[in-house]
Every structure is written in C-alpha cells, then in structure tokens.
Scaffold this motif. Structure first.
Motif, PDB file in Angstrom:
ATOM      1  N   GLU A  36      55.676  36.398  49.452  1.00 17.04           N
ATOM      2  CA  GLU A  36      54.509  37.272  49.518  1.00 17.04           C
ATOM      3  C   GLU A  36      54.216  37.932  48.167  1.00 17.04           C
ATOM      4  OE1 GLU A  36      56.853  37.286  51.864  1.00 17.04           O
ATOM      5  OE2 GLU A  36      55.773  36.710  53.676  1.00 17.04           O
ATOM      6  N   SER A  37      55.256  38.321  47.434  1.00 13.21           N
ATOM      7  CA  SER A  37      55.024  38.980  46.143  1.00 13.21           C
ATOM      8  C   SER A  37      54.399  38.016  45.136  1.00 13.21           C
ATOM      9  CB  SER A  37      56.318  39.571  45.594  1.00 13.21           C
ATOM     10  OG  SER A  37      57.259  38.544  45.347  1.00 13.21           O
ATOM     11  N   LEU A  38      54.814  36.755  45.157  1.00 13.93           N
ATOM     12  CA  LEU A  38      54.197  35.767  44.275  1.00 13.93           C
ATOM     13  C   LEU A  38      52.740  35.530  44.645  1.00 13.93           C
ATOM     14  CD1 LEU A  38      57.082  33.127  44.090  1.00 13.93           C
ATOM     15  CD2 LEU A  38      56.365  34.728  42.316  1.00 13.93           C
ATOM     16  N   LEU A  39      52.463  35.475  45.922  1.00 13.09           N
ATOM     17  CA  LEU A  39      51.095  35.269  46.377  1.00 13.09           C
ATOM     18  C   LEU A  39      50.214  36.468  46.034  1.00 13.09           C
ATOM     19  CD1 LEU A  39      49.312  33.241  47.780  1.00 13.09           C
ATOM     20  CD2 LEU A  39      49.983  34.222  49.962  1.00 13.09           C
ATOM     21  N   LEU A  40      50.752  37.678  46.160  1.00 16.10           N
ATOM     22  CA  LEU A  40      49.992  38.869  45.808  1.00 16.10           C
ATOM     23  C   LEU A  40      49.679  38.895  44.317  1.00 16.10           C
ATOM     24  CD1 LEU A  40      48.734  41.542  46.617  1.00 16.10           C
ATOM     25  CD2 LEU A  40      50.956  42.612  46.248  1.00 16.10           C
ATOM     26  N   SER A  41      50.649  38.562  43.473  1.00 20.60           N
ATOM     27  CA  SER A  41      50.384  38.553  42.027  1.00 20.60           C
ATOM     28  C   SER A  41      49.352  37.482  41.670  1.00 20.60           C
ATOM     29  CB  SER A  41      51.671  38.350  41.235  1.00 20.60           C
ATOM     30  OG  SER A  41      52.203  37.068  41.448  1.00 20.60           O
ATOM     31  N   PHE A  42      49.405  36.338  42.337  1.00 16.52           N
ATOM     32  CA  PHE A  42      48.396  35.305  42.117  1.00 16.52           C
ATOM     33  C   PHE A  42      47.010  35.810  42.513  1.00 16.52           C
ATOM     34  CE2 PHE A  42      45.904  31.757  43.901  1.00 16.52           C
ATOM     35  CZ  PHE A  42      45.735  31.022  42.741  1.00 16.52           C
ATOM     36  N   ASN A  43      46.921  36.502  43.645  1.00 21.36           N
ATOM     37  CA  ASN A  43      45.631  37.035  44.095  1.00 21.36           C
ATOM     38  C   ASN A  43      45.084  38.062  43.124  1.00 21.36           C
ATOM     39  OD1 ASN A  43      45.711  35.415  46.287  1.00 21.36           O
ATOM     40  ND2 ASN A  43      46.015  37.016  47.782  1.00 21.36           N
ATOM     41  N   ILE A  44      45.934  38.910  42.589  1.00 22.23           N
ATOM     42  CA  ILE A  44      45.481  39.917  41.623  1.00 22.23           C
ATOM     43  C   ILE A  44      44.960  39.233  40.359  1.00 22.23           C
ATOM     44  CG2 ILE A  44      46.216  41.855  40.182  1.00 22.23           C
ATOM     45  CD1 ILE A  44      46.004  42.550  43.149  1.00 22.23           C
ATOM     46  N   LYS A  45      45.638  38.197  39.906  1.00 22.00           N
ATOM     47  CA  LYS A  45      45.166  37.453  38.726  1.00 22.00           C
ATOM     48  C   LYS A  45      43.824  36.794  39.002  1.00 22.00           C
ATOM     49  CE  LYS A  45      49.821  36.525  37.090  1.00 22.00           C
ATOM     50  NZ  LYS A  45      50.881  35.526  36.988  1.00 22.00           N
ATOM     51  N   CYS A  46      43.639  36.240  40.188  1.00 17.47           N
ATOM     52  CA  CYS A  46      42.358  35.632  40.549  1.00 17.47           C
ATOM     53  C   CYS A  46      41.250  36.679  40.603  1.00 17.47           C
ATOM     54  CB  CYS A  46      42.471  34.915  41.890  1.00 17.47           C
ATOM     55  SG  CYS A  46      43.425  33.392  41.826  1.00 17.47           S
ATOM     56  N   LEU A  47      41.568  37.870  41.114  1.00 22.30           N
ATOM     57  CA  LEU A  47      40.572  38.946  41.150  1.00 22.30           C
ATOM     58  C   LEU A  47      40.162  39.358  39.748  1.00 22.30           C
ATOM     59  CD1 LEU A  47      41.788  41.292  44.009  1.00 22.30           C
ATOM     60  CD2 LEU A  47      39.615  40.104  43.868  1.00 22.30           C
ATOM     61  N   LEU A  48      41.119  39.458  38.837  1.00 28.43           N
ATOM     62  CA  LEU A  48      40.794  39.812  37.456  1.00 28.43           C
ATOM     63  C   LEU A  48      39.923  38.740  36.803  1.00 28.43           C
ATOM     64  CD1 LEU A  48      44.180  41.335  36.256  1.00 28.43           C
ATOM     65  CD2 LEU A  48      42.048  42.544  36.747  1.00 28.43           C
ATOM     66  N   ALA A  49      40.238  37.486  37.043  1.00 24.18           N
ATOM     67  CA  ALA A  49      39.425  36.399  36.492  1.00 24.18           C
ATOM     68  C   ALA A  49      38.012  36.444  37.071  1.00 24.18           C
ATOM     69  CB  ALA A  49      40.085  35.056  36.791  1.00 24.18           C
ATOM     70  N   LEU A  50      37.899  36.695  38.373  1.00 21.46           N
ATOM     71  CA  LEU A  50      36.587  36.820  39.008  1.00 21.46           C
ATOM     72  C   LEU A  50      35.798  37.960  38.386  1.00 21.46           C
ATOM     73  CD1 LEU A  50      34.535  36.254  41.326  1.00 21.46           C
ATOM     74  CD2 LEU A  50      35.852  37.887  42.675  1.00 21.46           C
ATOM     75  N   TYR A  51      36.443  39.095  38.194  1.00 17.74           N
ATOM     76  CA  TYR A  51      35.760  40.252  37.613  1.00 17.74           C
ATOM     77  C   TYR A  51      35.261  39.935  36.200  1.00 17.74           C
ATOM     78  CZ  TYR A  51      34.956  44.842  35.660  1.00 17.74           C
ATOM     79  OH  TYR A  51      34.398  45.910  35.030  1.00 17.74           O
ATOM     80  N   LEU A  52      36.097  39.303  35.391  1.00 19.61           N
ATOM     81  CA  LEU A  52      35.691  38.957  34.032  1.00 19.61           C
ATOM     82  C   LEU A  52      34.503  38.001  34.029  1.00 19.61           C
ATOM     83  CD1 LEU A  52      39.143  38.599  32.244  1.00 19.61           C
ATOM     84  CD2 LEU A  52      37.450  40.412  31.953  1.00 19.61           C
TER      85      LEU A  52
END
Length: 105
Positions: A76-92
C-alpha cells in the motif's frame, strides 16, 4: 488554481462531487480572468483525473489485485507514493497547459 481542483478530486474520489464543490468558484475566477469556460473545463478535467488517483480507488485496486497467499508484504505504501507522483505530474501538466493557453492566446 488547478491545485485546488486536484486536491478536491483526490479527497472526494469523485468528479461529480468535486464539480459540485468548486464549479461556481472556478467559473467566477475564469470570468474575472476573461475565460470562464476554460477554467470550468480545466477544473472538471483536473478533478476527474485526480479522482482516479484517490485513496478509495487505490484501496479498491489494491484489494482486487492483491493475492494474499503469494504476496504477504504490504504494497500500500508503494502504491500511495506512486499515486502522489502521478498527481504531481498531472498538476504540472495542467499548469503548463494553462500557461500556454494564457500566454499564447
């Protein structure tokens, strides 16, 4: 302003909920800048894409994909960190798109 849309879409896990909360605000901001339709569309897009990375979707995917017998580790922690990275990329990407539309148009 897409950061607010991304955050609300991520928290609610629903495009409809995020639109209900923010659409009027985004429309007013867009009209003040000069293009209410652009800001409304961007808000809807940002919240919709962020909802796909929300915690509720992450938990659903984890439960569907997890095989408890073969993989006893906690991913779950790996999946959460992946999701946060995807959110940052989306925001950029949303910010870059907005800047291009404002300065070129």
């Amino acid at each position: 302003m897409p950061l607010l849309s991304v955050v609300v879409g991520f928290i609610t896990g629903s495009t409809v909920s995020a639109n209900a909360l923010l659409m009027q605000v985004q429309k007013q901001i867009g009209e003040n800048v000069g293009d209410g339709l652009l800001f409304s569309a961007m808000q809807s897009s940002a919240s919709g894409h962020a909802a796909m990375f929300s915690l509720s979707i992450m938990i659903m995917i984890t439960m569907i994909a997890k095989d408890y017998a073969k993989h006893p580790r906690n991913y779950e922690s790996l999946l959460l960190s992946f999701n946060i990275k995807c959110l940052l990329a989306l925001y950029l990407l949303l910010v870059i798109n907005l800047l291009i539309r404002i300065f070129i148009a």
